[in-house]
Design an enzyme around this catalytic site. Structure first.
Site, PDB file in Angstrom:
ATOM      1  N   LYS A 153      52.743  41.313  65.568  1.00 39.19           N
ATOM      2  CA  LYS A 153      53.375  42.529  65.059  1.00 39.19           C
ATOM      3  C   LYS A 153      54.480  42.922  66.013  1.00 39.19           C
ATOM      4  O   LYS A 153      54.401  42.623  67.208  1.00 39.19           O
ATOM      5  CB  LYS A 153      52.357  43.678  64.979  1.00 39.19           C
ATOM      6  CG  LYS A 153      52.739  44.756  63.982  1.00 39.19           C
ATOM      7  CD  LYS A 153      52.322  44.370  62.584  1.00 39.19           C
ATOM      8  CE  LYS A 153      52.781  45.343  61.538  1.00 39.19           C
ATOM      9  NZ  LYS A 153      52.103  45.074  60.253  1.00 39.19           N
ATOM     10  N   ASP A 186      57.392  46.228  57.468  1.00 37.03           N
ATOM     11  CA  ASP A 186      56.258  47.155  57.577  1.00 37.03           C
ATOM     12  C   ASP A 186      56.883  48.550  57.437  1.00 37.03           C
ATOM     13  O   ASP A 186      57.979  48.660  56.862  1.00 37.03           O
ATOM     14  CB  ASP A 186      55.536  46.973  58.932  1.00 37.03           C
ATOM     15  CG  ASP A 186      54.185  47.698  58.975  1.00 37.03           C
ATOM     16  OD1 ASP A 186      53.227  47.198  58.384  1.00 37.03           O
ATOM     17  OD2 ASP A 186      54.087  48.784  59.585  1.00 37.03           O
TER      18      ASP A 186
END
Ligand code: NDP
Ligand code: 2IT
Length: 445
Positions: free
Chosen positions: A124, A164
């Site tokens: 991430k 995201d």
């Protein structure tokens, strides 16, 4: 391994990272028994190696705003695990982003990606840059500056970022453009790309649609149809809007949407015309959900979340972490909610999760229910490798199959003696076993 001692040690080493510790604690509690059945895991200190990310890049991102001022943000990429495939996971741009939040997301991603049945590790990244209120040119300059730093560490077989919160098609396009220029190659590094340059059909829809498919699998275990059910959704971004889109197509009633400023309640369920307006508002004008409420004369609650405002059969939190607490969980259960399927990552607090499981309602954690997004990212990687693109029907069929497979894995590892399916346990154990076996086979590295 004793879960409590393990967590005490992690808390001592990583103070000030509450979201990371919260995500790890939930997984460690679920896998403790199964982990202890394999003494070799402990001999190889496997759990610690699995919980601490492989590496973390953090860097300053300097860029120039429209007024000629030099601005500085922090940039990060957490490469958590590549035991079962290249690092894979989204990029988040939001003012709240810090290392703890990205570490929790990269950790969760590793288990989620394992569940998808595809070959993807976990990662991430992101920045405390907020696209809100920024011009298109400012967003472009920021994305370019971010990638000038990150490009060396990513690649089609190394680490493949995607979107995201705060990162959608526009931002992925700008980041991909700069990556391609720096790397002097055109490859599938980045998923969620535009259709014209390697993006997969159904990727924008995939997280929301996948969550509804997972929900249908859960409802089927109790013989319940989705048609006519009242569904409360939080958020009004990519995941929330495509969840609403699929629910509407299936005849369910979407009774709320929200953003970080407040909640709109739609007592009779959103109509197609209203949802089209929300898509336009959010994707083209980048407006607020209050503007939607105002246009259609709907009740709007500034500063509030949906959970205590509406009566619903099903709740689908689709905004952010820790957005549904214990009190709200109790209010939902008391109001008759019988299913919760998480579009966001870790939206329910640990207390809320305990309430759902104690009440034996259908409860799907994000790492299972929202895995459709990264699954279609995996399918985008496959298409890019083959230099082919599949039809929407083909991608959608594969997405449905993957969500059904994830559901089956949860039932295998999560079914309790009384027949109740604990999807938290099921998802954690299934996700863990695959990564753990791969790590054992590859030695201490
Ligand atoms: P978007 O940026 O498209 O939308 C985010 C939505 O959540 C917006 O409505 C936003 O409101 C709201 N929101 C964000 N932060 C907060 C906050 N701190 N408090 C209240 N509301 C907030 O993001 P996505 O829809 O892509 O992501 C939503 C969730 O789904 C995240 O948890 C993400 O990690 C998860 N997810 C996303 C996937 C994807 O493919 N995109 C895949 C799997 C999970 P506002 O506009 O006011 O900020
Ligand atoms: O949380 C997630 O699964 C995502 N944001 C999607 C990640 C991806 O690589 O598609």
């Amino acid at each position: 391994m004793k879960a409590k001692e393990f967590m005490d040690d992690l808390r001592r080493r990583f103070p000030g990272e509450p979201e990371y510790l919260q995500a790890v604690e939930e997984v460690v509690a679920s896998i403790e028994d199964v982990y202890n059945e394999y003494p070799d895991f402990e001999r190889y200190n496997l759990l610690e190696r699995l919980c601490i990310p492989d590496r973390i890049f953090s860097f300053r991102v300097s860029w120039v705003d429209d007024h000629g001022r030099v601005r500085n943000n922090m940039g990060y990429r957490i490469q958590h695990s590549n035991a079962i495939g290249p690092y894979k996971g989204g990029i988040r741009f939001h003012s709240s982003v810090n290392q703890s939040i990205l570490k929790f997301l990269a950790f969760e991603q590793t288990f989620k990606n394992s569940l998808t049945t595809l070959a993807m590790g976990g990662a991430k990244g992101g920045s405390d840059f907020s696209p809100r209120g920024k011009s298109d040119m400012e967003v472009m300059r920021f994305c370019q500056a971010f990638i000038q730093e990150l490009w060396r560490h990513i690649g089609p077989e190394t680490d493949v970022p995607a979107g995201d919160i705060g990162v959608g098609g526009r931002e992925v396009g700008y980041m991909f453009g700069m990556y391609k220029k720096m790397a002097r190659e055109f490859t599938g590094t980045f998923t969620g790309k535009g259709r014209e340059f390697g993006g997969s059909l159904v990727r924008p829809e995939a997280t929301g649609y996948g969550n509804v498919y997972f929900l249908q699998n859960m409802l089927a275990t109790r013989g319940i149809e989705i048609e006519g059910k009242r569904v409360a959704i939080s958020g009004s971004g990519n995941v929330a809007t495509y969840t609403a889109d699929k629910l509407l197509k299936l005849g369910a009633k979407v009774v709320s949407l929200s953003d970080s400023d407040g909640t709109v309640v739609i007592p009779d369920g959103i109509t197609r015309e209203q949802l089209d307006f929300v898509f336009e508002l959010k994707n083209i004008y980048r407006g607020r959900i209050s503007e939607f409420a105002e246009k259609y004369g709907l009740p709007y609650y500034p500063g509030q979340r949906p959970w205590t405002l509406v009566k619903c059969d099903i709740a689908m939190p689709s905004a952010t972490q820790n957005e549904l607490n214990g009190d709200e969980a109790r209010a939902l259960i008391a109001g008759g909610t019988f299913a919760v399927s998480e579009g966001a990552n870790m939206p329910s607090t640990p207390e809320a999760v305990r309430e759902f499981i104690n009440a034996k309602i259908l409860y799907a954690p994000g790492k299972a229910a929202n895995a459709g997004g990264v699954s279609v990212s995996g399918l985008e990687m496959s298409q890019n490798s083959q230099k082919l693109s599949w039809t929407a029907e083909e991608v959608d069929t594969r997405l449905r199959r993957i969500m059904a497979d994830i559901h089956t894995q949860c039932t295998i590892y999560g079914t309790q003696p009384d027949g109740y399916i604990n999807y938290v346990k099921g998802a954690n154990v299934a996700g863990f076993m695959k990564v753990a076996n791969a790590m054992m086979a590859q030695g201490v590295i």
